[in-house]
Design a protein around this motif. Structure first.
Motif, PDB file in Angstrom:
ATOM      1  N   ASN A  74      42.065  41.891  30.646  1.00  0.00           N
ATOM      2  CA  ASN A  74      40.763  41.551  31.217  1.00  0.00           C
ATOM      3  C   ASN A  74      40.182  42.754  31.945  1.00  0.00           C
ATOM      4  N   VAL A  75      38.883  42.953  31.781  1.00  0.00           N
ATOM      5  CA  VAL A  75      38.193  44.054  32.444  1.00  0.00           C
ATOM      6  C   VAL A  75      37.342  43.515  33.582  1.00  0.00           C
ATOM      7  N   MET A  76      37.626  43.958  34.795  1.00  0.00           N
ATOM      8  CA  MET A  76      36.831  43.692  35.998  1.00  0.00           C
ATOM      9  C   MET A  76      36.811  42.221  36.414  1.00  0.00           C
ATOM     10  N   GLY A  77      37.884  41.494  36.129  1.00  0.00           N
ATOM     11  CA  GLY A  77      38.022  40.131  36.642  1.00  0.00           C
ATOM     12  C   GLY A  77      37.071  39.148  35.992  1.00  0.00           C
ATOM     13  N   GLY A  78      36.821  38.037  36.710  1.00  0.00           N
ATOM     14  CA  GLY A  78      35.927  37.004  36.192  1.00  0.00           C
ATOM     15  C   GLY A  78      36.570  36.081  35.183  1.00  0.00           C
ATOM     16  N   VAL A  91      50.452  37.937  36.420  1.00  0.00           N
ATOM     17  CA  VAL A  91      49.219  38.715  36.553  1.00  0.00           C
ATOM     18  C   VAL A  91      49.595  40.089  37.103  1.00  0.00           C
ATOM     19  N   THR A  92      49.266  41.136  36.368  1.00  0.00           N
ATOM     20  CA  THR A  92      49.577  42.502  36.792  1.00  0.00           C
ATOM     21  C   THR A  92      48.357  43.390  36.564  1.00  0.00           C
ATOM     22  N   GLY A  93      48.514  44.672  36.869  1.00  0.00           N
ATOM     23  CA  GLY A  93      47.421  45.620  36.672  1.00  0.00           C
ATOM     24  C   GLY A  93      46.625  45.801  37.943  1.00  0.00           C
ATOM     25  N   ALA A  94      45.302  45.856  37.813  1.00  0.00           N
ATOM     26  CA  ALA A  94      44.443  46.038  38.974  1.00  0.00           C
ATOM     27  C   ALA A  94      44.657  44.891  39.955  1.00  0.00           C
ATOM     28  N   PRO A  95      44.800  45.183  41.249  1.00  0.00           N
ATOM     29  CA  PRO A  95      45.089  44.134  42.234  1.00  0.00           C
ATOM     30  C   PRO A  95      43.869  43.274  42.509  1.00  0.00           C
ATOM     31  N   PRO A 124      38.536  42.964  40.830  1.00  0.00           N
ATOM     32  CA  PRO A 124      39.432  43.794  41.640  1.00  0.00           C
ATOM     33  C   PRO A 124      38.646  44.688  42.593  1.00  0.00           C
ATOM     34  N   PRO A 125      39.130  44.861  43.823  1.00  0.00           N
ATOM     35  CA  PRO A 125      38.460  45.790  44.740  1.00  0.00           C
ATOM     36  C   PRO A 125      38.606  47.239  44.294  1.00  0.00           C
ATOM     37  N   GLN A 290      43.058  52.719  34.693  1.00  0.00           N
ATOM     38  CA  GLN A 290      42.633  51.852  35.789  1.00  0.00           C
ATOM     39  C   GLN A 290      41.559  52.486  36.666  1.00  0.00           C
ATOM     40  N   ALA A 291      41.131  53.690  36.320  1.00  0.00           N
ATOM     41  CA  ALA A 291      40.158  54.397  37.160  1.00  0.00           C
ATOM     42  C   ALA A 291      38.751  53.853  36.933  1.00  0.00           C
TER      43      ALA A 291
END
Length: 305
Positions: A74-78, A91-95, A124-125, A290-291
């Motif tokens: 998933n990109v950028m949540g939601g 669930v892993t990756g961007a916090p 993710p923040p 992840q940048a």
């Protein structure tokens, strides 16, 4: 309309015909990814697979799956999903903040989702990609031995839509009883330093340009994606270069006529005609994947490279 993704050849176990993972909301972009299509570059087929391979492998290990089992990127949540049967999910990756039926989950790396419960992931923040694995693995239509979605070639299943349902495999092993070591999974929020090795076309660049590459703090461009991360900074000068198309590896630092480097990620083209000044190491590519736009990046040449 609800669409059931076809399951033909991926089989971490026999499919559990009673279990489905339903996509309530895919967010900005959610795709199915597995280990990818390795070894097919001679046919013009890219490797694909997760952009952050370490995070995807960890997600699968947390629920007892093989590391390359299909899961969601998933990109950028939601993203919001629900399962028709009780299952462990990870669930892993961007916090990102994770909720189950609206309640915040304190430790979302691995949790038990009851039938019908909704798992939701916030934006993710910091970071870009979140990985969701389910015990038993997901199933999808395979193309050239993989059900990964390739954004460049269009191979594999399309990006997920609201109402899509994915078949889930039967659980064949319990999640690890011991807590997996999660150190090293935190993402840097400062300058991301990328180790790389020079070549194969570094000889086309001046000493000044090579120094510029390693002395500059580059910025991640907003037009970055699974194909590559576009960096902005002082332009490198390649002059007039007439190269025949040649193979492009994962992590290649390609310099187009603009002089602004592009670092190739999972969906990169298998060939290209612009010079590659160096190649980023695979572990550091996970960090780069992840940048977010605006993140700062530097390059450090590795010894012997």
């Amino acid at each position: 309309m609800t669409a059931l993704l076809d399951s033909r050849t991926y089989a971490p176990s026999s499919p559990d015909t009673a279990t489905r993972l339903r996509v309530v909301d895919p967010g900005p972009l959610t795709t199915l990814q597995d280990a990818g299509r390795a070894g097919l570059a001679h046919l013009g087929i890219g490797g694909c697979g997760p952009a952050d391979r370490a995070a995807a492998a960890l997600a699968n290990r947390l629920v007892g799956n093989p590391e390359g089992a299909p899961l969601l990127e998933n990109v950028m949540g939601g993203l919001t999903v629900a399962t028709s049967s009780p299952r462990y999910v990870s669930v892993t990756g961007a916090p990102a903040e994770v909720r189950v039926d609206g309640s915040i989950v304190a430790e979302p790396q691995r949790l038990y989702l009851h039938a019908g419960q909704r798992l939701s992931i916030a934006r993710p923040p910091w970071g870009v990609r979140v990985y969701v694995a389910i015990a038993g693995g997901l199933a999808g239509r395979q193309v050239f031995g993989s059900c990964s979605t390739d954004s460049l070639s269009g191979l594999g299943p399309p990006a997920l839509r609201t109402g899509d349902e994915l078949q889930v495999g039967a659980v064949v092993s319990d999640p690890p009883s011991a807590r997996l070591e999660l150190t090293g999974t935190a993402l840097p929020t400062g300058v991301i330093d990328l180790g790389f090795r020079w070549g194969p076309r570094d000889s086309l660049f001046s000493t000044a340009d090579m120094r510029t590459l390693t002395s500059t703090t580059w910025s991640v461009g907003a037009d970055s994606n699974r194909v590559g991360v576009r960096l902005t900074g002082p332009a490198l000068s390649i002059g007039v270069v007439n190269l025949p198309s040649e193979g492009m590896p994962l992590g290649a630092i390609q310099v187009p006529p603009s002089g602004q480097p592009i670092v190739f990620l999972a969906d990169h083209p298998v060939t290209g005609g612009y010079p590659v000044i160096g190649v980023v190491t695979e572990p550091d590519l996970d960090l780069l994947a992840q940048a977010p736009p605006g993140a700062r990046v530097s390059f450090s040449a590795m010894a012997g490279g």
